[in-house]
Write an enzyme that holds these catalytic residues in place. Structure first.
Site, PDB file in Angstrom:
ATOM      1  N   ARG A   1     -65.180  -1.708  22.163  1.00 56.92           N
ATOM      2  CA  ARG A   1     -65.359  -3.029  21.589  1.00 56.92           C
ATOM      3  C   ARG A   1     -66.245  -2.910  20.346  1.00 56.92           C
ATOM      4  O   ARG A   1     -67.088  -2.011  20.249  1.00 56.92           O
ATOM      5  CB  ARG A   1     -66.005  -3.993  22.594  1.00 56.92           C
TER       6      ARG A   1
ATOM      7  N   HIS B   1     -57.490  -3.406  15.713  1.00 63.34           N
ATOM      8  CA  HIS B   1     -57.487  -3.597  17.173  1.00 63.34           C
ATOM      9  C   HIS B   1     -56.074  -3.485  17.740  1.00 63.34           C
ATOM     10  O   HIS B   1     -55.601  -4.369  18.468  1.00 63.34           O
ATOM     11  CB  HIS B   1     -58.097  -4.954  17.533  1.00 63.34           C
TER      12      HIS B   1
END
Length: 310
Positions: A225, A273
Site C-alpha cells: 500500500r 496500482h
C-alpha cells in the site's frame, strides 16, 4: 425467512458475478447495489466500501466479503464486532501479483531500466550480466501472495528470504520474524519486495531507518500500500545512493498530484496500482466456495483477524 446476496462494487464486474451465481447457486437471489431489495433479506454482502450503518440497515447480515485482497479501506468502527469479515483470496489476484513482481525483479536484475534510459539517450553500452544466484531477494509479508512470489522467484535461482510478524517455515526460503529478525533479513536483501498488509504497525515501515539497513545500492518494489512508504525518505535514499532504484505500484495519494517527483524521477518506475486485480469469474467462485463453507459450518478462507488487522 428469505435471504439474498448483495454486491456493492463495480457493476460491470457485478454482472459477471451474477452470471456465476445463477449458474452455481441459483437458489440465492443476487442483487447489485443500489438494488438492495428488502434489506432484511440481505445475509451476505460483498463490497469494496460497505454502506453505512450495517447493523441498522442490514440486521440479518451474516458475512461481509471484501471484493479486494485488502481490508484497510474498511472502517471497522462501523462494522459490528460479531460480523465475520472475509478478504478476497482467489487465484486471479495471486497469479497477477506473481507476474508483476517477477517482471519487476527481472527488470531490476537485468538492468532493463538502465538500458531503457540508454536507448532514449542514443547510447550503446553493455553492463555485466550477473547470475540470479548472486542477487538476493527478500519479501516483507509471508501471506498467500508473499509465498507465491517467493516460490516463483526461487525457480529462477534467486536466494530468497522472507520476513513476517510471526515465525513461518517455507521450503527453500530463509525465514525471519518479528522485530528481532528484521535487521538480519534486511542486511541480506538486495531487492526488497513489500507485500505487507497495511496496519498501524506497518504504516510508514518503508522509511530511512529501514533503507539504511539494506546493502548499499539495494532496490525496492512496493506492491503493498502507498502508506507503507515514507516518500521523502525514498527520495533521499535514492539521491544518496543507498537505494539504486524503486518500482512503485502503489502511492499515497492515488493518483499522485501533478508535479510530484515520482512522475519523472529517473530511478523510479511507477504503475497505477495494477499489479494484481481480482478476476471477476475466479473471485465469484472463491466467494461461492466460502458461502458453501459457511453453510456447512466450516472455517472461511480469508477470515480477517481483527486483532491483527488482516
Amino acid at each position: 425467512m428469505a435471504m439474498s446476496f448483495l454486491y456493492k462494487s463495480d457493476p460491470v464486474r457485478g454482472a459477471l458475478w451474477a452470471e456465476r451465481f445463477a449458474q452455481h447457486m441459483p437458489e440465492l437471489p443476487f442483487r447489485i447495489w443500489p438494488d438492495t431489495g428488502d434489506t432484511l433479506d440481505v445475509r451476505y454482502l460483498a463490497a469494496w466500501e460497505p454502506p453505512p450503518d450495517l447493523a441498522t440497515h442490514y440486521p440479518n447480515l451474516e458475512v461481509l466479503f471484501s471484493t479486494g485482497a485488502g481490508i484497510d479501506q474498511f472502517d471497522f468502527s462501523s462494522i459490528p464486532e460479531n460480523l465475520p469479515v472475509v478478504r478476497m483470496v482467489e487465484s486471479g489476484i495471486v497469479n497477477g501479483m506473481v507476474e508483476y513482481v517477477t517482471l519487476a525483479v527481472l527488470s531490476l536484475h537485468r538492468d532493463w531500466h538502465t538500458y531503457r534510459q540508454q536507448q532514449q539517450e542514443g547510447r550503446w553500452q553493455t553492463h555485466r550480466v550477473y547470475p540470479a544466484s548472486s542477487r538476493r531477494v527478500g519479501v516483507l509479508g509471508l501471506g498467500v501472495l508473499g509465498r507465491a512470489v517467493l516460490e516463483r522467484l526461487g525457480s529462477f535461482g534467486f536466494p530468497s528470504a522472507g520476513w513476517s510478524r510471526s515465525p513461518q517455515q517455507i521450503d527453500g526460503v530463509e525465514c525471519h520474524a518479528g522485530p528481532d529478525g528484521l535487521q538480519a533479513f534486511l542486511e541480506r536483501t538486495d531487492i526488497l519486495i513489500c507485500l505487507l498488509p497495511l496496519t498501524d504497525s506497518t504504516c510508514g515501515i518503508l522509511s530511512q531507518s529501514l533503507f539504511d539497513q539494506l546493502p548499499r545500492g539495494a532496490c525496492l518494489i512496493n506492491v503493498g500500500r502507498g502508506a507503507h512508504l515514507v516518500q521523502d525518505d525514498l527520495l533521499k535514499a535514492l539521491e544518496a545512493g543507498q537505494l539504486s532504484r524503486a518500482v512503485l505500484d502503489v502511492c499515497e495519494p492515488e493518483p499522485l498530484p501533478p508535479g510530484h517527483a515520482f512522475w519523472t524521477h529517473p530511478q523510479v518506475a511507477l504503475t497505477p496500482h495494477i499489479a494484481s486485480m481480482t478476476q471477476p469469474e475466479t473471485a465469484a467462485d472463491a466467494v461461492l466456495d466460502n458461502l458453501r463453507r459457511h453453510q456447512q459450518g466450516l472455517p472461511l478462507i480469508g477470515l480477517v483477524d481483527r486483532t491483527r488487522g488482516y
